[in-house]
Design a protein around this motif. Structure first.
Motif, PDB file in Angstrom:
ATOM      1  N   UNK A   1      36.773  62.987  76.373  1.00  0.00           N
ATOM      2  CA  UNK A   1      36.922  61.638  76.916  1.00  0.00           C
ATOM      3  C   UNK A   1      36.439  60.620  75.874  1.00  0.00           C
ATOM      4  N   UNK A   2      37.210  60.377  74.821  1.00  0.00           N
ATOM      5  CA  UNK A   2      36.750  59.457  73.769  1.00  0.00           C
ATOM      6  C   UNK A   2      36.455  58.057  74.321  1.00  0.00           C
ATOM      7  N   UNK A   3      35.338  57.506  73.922  1.00  0.00           N
ATOM      8  CA  UNK A   3      34.904  56.151  74.274  1.00  0.00           C
ATOM      9  C   UNK A   3      34.649  55.927  75.758  1.00  0.00           C
ATOM     10  N   UNK A   4      34.634  56.975  76.547  1.00  0.00           N
ATOM     11  CA  UNK A   4      34.441  56.768  77.987  1.00  0.00           C
ATOM     12  C   UNK A   4      33.023  56.323  78.310  1.00  0.00           C
ATOM     13  N   UNK A   5      32.059  56.654  77.436  1.00  0.00           N
ATOM     14  CA  UNK A   5      30.681  56.249  77.735  1.00  0.00           C
ATOM     15  C   UNK A   5      30.536  54.734  77.794  1.00  0.00           C
ATOM     16  N   UNK A   6      31.520  54.012  77.248  1.00  0.00           N
ATOM     17  CA  UNK A   6      31.512  52.545  77.337  1.00  0.00           C
ATOM     18  C   UNK A   6      32.106  52.070  78.667  1.00  0.00           C
ATOM     19  N   UNK A   7      32.766  52.974  79.367  1.00  0.00           N
ATOM     20  CA  UNK A   7      33.472  52.606  80.589  1.00  0.00           C
ATOM     21  C   UNK A   7      32.829  53.164  81.854  1.00  0.00           C
TER      22      UNK A   7
ATOM     23  N   UNK B   1      29.326  54.659  83.894  1.00  0.00           N
ATOM     24  CA  UNK B   1      27.862  54.603  83.952  1.00  0.00           C
ATOM     25  C   UNK B   1      27.244  55.926  83.519  1.00  0.00           C
ATOM     26  N   UNK B   2      26.084  55.833  82.892  1.00  0.00           N
ATOM     27  CA  UNK B   2      25.361  57.010  82.398  1.00  0.00           C
ATOM     28  C   UNK B   2      25.128  58.035  83.517  1.00  0.00           C
ATOM     29  N   UNK B   3      24.792  57.562  84.718  1.00  0.00           N
ATOM     30  CA  UNK B   3      24.498  58.503  85.800  1.00  0.00           C
ATOM     31  C   UNK B   3      25.744  59.277  86.253  1.00  0.00           C
ATOM     32  N   UNK B   4      26.944  58.682  86.086  1.00  0.00           N
ATOM     33  CA  UNK B   4      28.173  59.423  86.394  1.00  0.00           C
ATOM     34  C   UNK B   4      28.391  60.537  85.379  1.00  0.00           C
ATOM     35  N   UNK B   5      28.186  60.214  84.111  1.00  0.00           N
ATOM     36  CA  UNK B   5      28.355  61.228  83.060  1.00  0.00           C
ATOM     37  C   UNK B   5      27.334  62.342  83.249  1.00  0.00           C
ATOM     38  N   UNK B   6      26.093  61.973  83.540  1.00  0.00           N
ATOM     39  CA  UNK B   6      25.052  62.978  83.781  1.00  0.00           C
ATOM     40  C   UNK B   6      25.450  63.893  84.937  1.00  0.00           C
ATOM     41  N   UNK B   7      25.963  63.308  86.017  1.00  0.00           N
ATOM     42  CA  UNK B   7      26.385  64.104  87.171  1.00  0.00           C
ATOM     43  C   UNK B   7      27.483  65.084  86.757  1.00  0.00           C
TER      44      UNK B   7
ATOM     45  N   UNK C   1      33.856  66.187  89.409  1.00  0.00           N
ATOM     46  CA  UNK C   1      34.577  67.290  88.772  1.00  0.00           C
ATOM     47  C   UNK C   1      35.598  66.814  87.744  1.00  0.00           C
ATOM     48  N   UNK C   2      35.951  65.533  87.782  1.00  0.00           N
ATOM     49  CA  UNK C   2      36.937  65.025  86.829  1.00  0.00           C
ATOM     50  C   UNK C   2      36.831  63.520  86.710  1.00  0.00           C
ATOM     51  N   UNK C   3      37.057  63.043  85.492  1.00  0.00           N
ATOM     52  CA  UNK C   3      37.355  61.643  85.255  1.00  0.00           C
ATOM     53  C   UNK C   3      38.825  61.601  84.875  1.00  0.00           C
ATOM     54  N   UNK C   4      39.528  60.597  85.316  1.00  0.00           N
ATOM     55  CA  UNK C   4      40.939  60.432  84.956  1.00  0.00           C
ATOM     56  C   UNK C   4      41.097  59.081  84.283  1.00  0.00           C
ATOM     57  N   UNK C   5      41.561  59.106  83.056  1.00  0.00           N
ATOM     58  CA  UNK C   5      41.775  57.897  82.268  1.00  0.00           C
ATOM     59  C   UNK C   5      43.249  57.828  81.900  1.00  0.00           C
TER      60      UNK C   5
ATOM     61  N   UNK D   1      37.988  58.058  93.465  1.00  0.00           N
ATOM     62  CA  UNK D   1      37.593  56.660  93.528  1.00  0.00           C
ATOM     63  C   UNK D   1      37.850  55.970  92.195  1.00  0.00           C
ATOM     64  N   UNK D   2      38.329  54.743  92.257  1.00  0.00           N
ATOM     65  CA  UNK D   2      38.561  53.959  91.039  1.00  0.00           C
ATOM     66  C   UNK D   2      37.237  53.414  90.528  1.00  0.00           C
ATOM     67  N   UNK D   3      36.946  53.686  89.256  1.00  0.00           N
ATOM     68  CA  UNK D   3      35.775  53.128  88.595  1.00  0.00           C
ATOM     69  C   UNK D   3      36.108  51.806  87.912  1.00  0.00           C
TER      70      UNK D   3
END
Length: 193
Positions: A159-165, A167-173, A70-74, A96-98
């Motif tokens: 979330x600028x540049x987060x796709x570099x940080x 995993x694709x499957x997390x973004x897809x989820x 439901x959220x990424x926190x950067x 959880x910390x990525x």
């Protein structure tokens, strides 16, 4: 380290030196390693967390055991189970910390003390919560109205540049898509760029 949070706060409210010192005295530094849980379901939540560095994900598991991010926190984002924190109920989320992450924590009691002593912090947190509510509503409407490509491009703006940080499957989820569908979209975007 406190410079990051003070700079963030200054985007919303102005503080004098005494207010800055009082606020920062209430913060506790916390460092967590990648793949470590900050929050788990069933826990009592006593703190909110400001991300100084790193990346975390907040998710829940449905009755079938499927994960829903439901959220990424950067950096410069707050993260926590806000329902559990404010309503004094058990957490329903995992956080959880990525990446290895450095956080600043404030307890519920200290936050209430901050509101009493420096009332302008109520404005700061009201603005954050309002922005979060608007963002959440936008995400819900986006999931109902927009294509995966549009949702992905919107995600990249938030979330600028987060796709570099992440995993694709997390973004897809997070986007409610399969990793394969998202990979196809990303390949098409690269070809047209």
């Amino acid at each position: 380290m406190v410079n990051e949070i003070l700079a963030h706060v200054e985007n919303y409210i102005s503080l004098n030196q005494e207010e800055e010192e009082f606020f920062t005295s209430l913060l506790t530094k916390l460092e967590i390693n990648k793949k470590t849980w900050l929050v788990r379901p069933g826990a009592r939540i006593e703190h909110e967390y400001f991300v100084v560095s790193g990346c975390l994900k907040a998710y829940y598991l449905d009755e079938s055991g499927d994960k829903h991010i439901i959220q990424f926190a950067i950096e410069n984002w707050w993260v926590g189970d806000f329902d559990a924190f404010y309503n004094k109920v058990d957490s329903r989320l995992y956080i959880e910390a990525l990446e290895d992450s450095t956080l600043l924590a404030i307890s519920y009691d200290d936050l209430q003390q901050l509101f009493e002593r420096v009332p302008k912090f109520e404005r700061y947190f009201r603005l954050l919560i309002t922005n979060a509510f608007i963002s959440l509503r936008g995400r819900v409407l986006s999931s109902l109205e927009k294509t995966l490509k549009e949702r992905y491009l919107e995600f990249c703006r938030v979330y600028p540049n987060i796709e570099k940080r992440v995993a694709n499957y997390h973004i897809a989820n997070y986007l409610g898509a399969s990793p394969e569908s998202l990979s196809r979209i990303r390949r098409k975007l690269v070809k047209t760029a």
